[in-house]
Motif scaffolding. Structure first.
Motif, mmCIF file in Angstrom:
data_model
loop_
_atom_site.group_PDB
_atom_site.id
_atom_site.type_symbol
_atom_site.label_atom_id
_atom_site.label_comp_id
_atom_site.label_asym_id
_atom_site.label_seq_id
_atom_site.Cartn_x
_atom_site.Cartn_y
_atom_site.Cartn_z
ATOM 1 N N THR A 122 0.916 -1.305 -0.066
ATOM 2 C CA THR A 122 -0.266 -0.068 0.001
ATOM 3 C C THR A 122 0.857 1.070 -0.017
ATOM 4 N N VAL A 123 0.423 2.268 -0.936
ATOM 5 C CA VAL A 123 1.361 3.249 -1.112
ATOM 6 C C VAL A 123 0.530 4.396 -1.112
ATOM 7 N N LEU A 124 0.812 5.606 -0.115
ATOM 8 C CA LEU A 124 0.066 6.759 -0.477
ATOM 9 C C LEU A 124 0.838 7.769 -0.666
ATOM 10 N N VAL A 125 0.772 8.554 -1.759
ATOM 11 C CA VAL A 125 1.716 9.724 -2.060
ATOM 12 C C VAL A 125 0.902 11.016 -1.826
ATOM 13 N N ILE A 126 1.599 11.961 -0.940
ATOM 14 C CA ILE A 126 0.855 13.275 -0.527
ATOM 15 C C ILE A 126 1.900 14.348 -0.855
ATOM 16 N N ASP A 127 1.368 15.266 -2.056
ATOM 17 C CA ASP A 127 2.046 16.522 -2.524
ATOM 18 C C ASP A 127 1.454 17.544 -1.535
ATOM 19 N N VAL A 128 2.207 18.378 -1.198
ATOM 20 C CA VAL A 128 2.086 19.857 -0.565
ATOM 21 C C VAL A 128 2.465 20.680 -1.581
ATOM 22 N N HIS A 129 1.617 21.920 -1.496
ATOM 23 C CA HIS A 129 2.049 22.922 -2.411
ATOM 24 C C HIS A 129 1.165 24.221 -2.304
ATOM 25 N N GLU A 130 1.777 25.411 -2.559
ATOM 26 C CA GLU A 130 1.254 26.466 -2.286
ATOM 27 C C GLU A 130 0.255 27.093 -2.978
ATOM 28 N N ASP A 131 0.323 26.663 -4.299
ATOM 29 C CA ASP A 131 -0.709 26.957 -5.260
ATOM 30 C C ASP A 131 -1.925 25.954 -5.091
ATOM 31 N N GLU A 132 -3.243 26.448 -5.606
ATOM 32 C CA GLU A 132 -4.098 25.708 -5.531
ATOM 33 C C GLU A 132 -4.492 24.855 -6.785
ATOM 34 N N ARG A 133 -4.616 23.653 -6.509
ATOM 35 C CA ARG A 133 -4.780 22.499 -7.443
ATOM 36 C C ARG A 133 -6.019 21.621 -6.947
ATOM 37 N N ARG A 134 -6.605 21.154 -7.991
ATOM 38 C CA ARG A 134 -7.720 20.388 -7.796
ATOM 39 C C ARG A 134 -7.591 19.128 -6.645
#
Ligand code: CA
Length: 385
Positions: free
Chosen positions: A228-240
């Motif tokens: 099981t793999v969970l990839v979480i991206d954090v970014h300042e701009d808004e994406r869906r």
């Protein structure tokens, strides 16, 4: 900070069911890797996820203890079920929980699932594995390179469900724009080298594609465990942002089974030296880890010889540690050590490690077969003795 994520969970190529469970409900992300055999492992991991989901309103980033509290709730729920139902006794699960709070993330962790942070191409493991082997590395008893292939690497020393309470690791990390977090069950890191994991996370910019690609790599490498793999991206701009998901939902449903996590250790007993065990057990006792040690021993199996010279199945380990026997006889067979061919006797005397009670019964049958064959072949010579 905004968050987008991808999840992939797969049974792999060897197991008959998926005992991993997960929850992804921004800002809360959890992976649980159940163990204890067939139904029990799945019950353990899904009970953990249910309890965390149920209590998630208690989570408050101002007070990280509330996150440890979620894990404690999960432990209590599993413990209650395990003690109330004998068919679920001995079940347990890892639990790695991440709570994202603006430019910070809190991690609450028990077991050998992992959380990593990828920053500027560098993959950093955030969590510590609660395994015998990780402890041996930490104490300088074996080099880190040996850990990945060590025959005892499957022994988890801290899990949810082993006792009425559990000690939870808590840590907080900062998050920068562009950081990527990875949560995974050991089906990933036991099959895929860290460098290859890093390369995929670097290459696949979309978190779902990255998660899929990692699971695919684990399967290409043999898929010996659930992954099981969970990839979480954090970014300042808004994406869906991605919709919330959990393992009970429509996409990858969890299942079960994961008693023998270590195919390399399946056959022969390559035991730690008694001294190492002594030190380990003392370390674990000193660390208040008796319940976990007990649990680890209850979930270790070997085939040996009992006091009457008969082949027997034991839980625990063959060596005495500081004069203490860490074994319990489960079943005696009719096969005597004397009935076995010479070449296999010393292995049985030393104790042949197997991964589950089921595997122990298979081993005993193998030995019984060997004994019959040996008796047939050696009848003339033995007749004269
Ligand atoms: Ca696993």
């Amino acid at each position: 900070m905004n968050v987008s994520f991808g999840i992939s969970s797969d049974v792999g190529l060897v197991r008959t069911g998926n005992e991993d469970s997960f929850l992804a409900e921004e800002p809360l992300f959890v992976i649980a890797d159940g163990m204890g055999g067939h139904v029990a492992g799945d019950v353990a991991s899904s009970t953990a996820i249910d309890a965390i989901e149920e209590n998630r309103n208690q989570a408050n980033a101002e007070d990280p203890q509330t996150l440890a509290g979620l894990v404690h709730e999960a432990n209590a729920a599993i413990w209650a079920r395990a003690t109330g139902d004998s068919s679920l006794q001995g079940m347990g699960t890892t639990c790695t929980l991440v709570y994202i709070d603006g430019p910070r993330a809190h991690v609450a962790h028990v077991g050998d699932s992992r959380a990593y942070r990828l920053r500027a191409g560098d993959l950093e493991q955030l969590t510590e594995d609660h395994t015998l082997v990780a402890r041996m590395v930490k104490e300088g008893r074996i080099p880190a390179e040996e850990a990945e292939r060590h025959p005892q690497r499957n022994i988890v020393t801290r899990v949810l469900g082993a006792a009425s309470d559990v000690s939870v690791d808590l840590l907080a990390i900062d998050l920068n724009d562009g950081d990527r977090l990875l949560l995974c069950s050991d089906g990933l890191n036991s099959m895929v080298d860290r460098g290859d994991i890093e390369a995929v996370l670097e290459r696949e910019r979309d978190p779902q594609r990255a998660a899929d690609a990692l699971v695919e790599l684990a399967n290409e490498a043999g898929g010996e465990d659930n992954t099981t793999v969970l990839v979480i991206d954090v970014h300042e701009d808004e994406r869906r942002g991605s919709a919330s998901r959990r393992s009970q939902g429509p996409p990858p449903p969890p299942a079960r089974v994961r008693t023998d996590r270590d195919p390399l250790a399946r056959s022969r007993g390559r035991w730690l030296r008694p001294l190492t065990w002594t030190l380990l057990v003392i370390a674990l006792l000193g660390g208040g880890g008796w319940a976990a040690t007990r649990w680890a021993l209850d979930n270790s199996w070997f085939v040996g010889v009992d006091e009457s010279g008969k082949v027997a199945i034991y839980s625990g380990i063959p060596e005495e540690v500081g004069g203490i026997e860490l074994r319990e006889k489960k079943t005696t067979t009719d096969t005597a050590l004397q009935d076995l061919p010479e070449f296999v006797r010393s292995d049985v005397v030393a104790g042949i490690k197997v991964e589950s009670l089921e595997a122990a019964h298979e081993k005993v049958q193998d030995l019984d077969g060997l004994a019959s064959e040996f008796a047939r072949k050696s009848e003339p010579e033995r007749g004269g003795q």
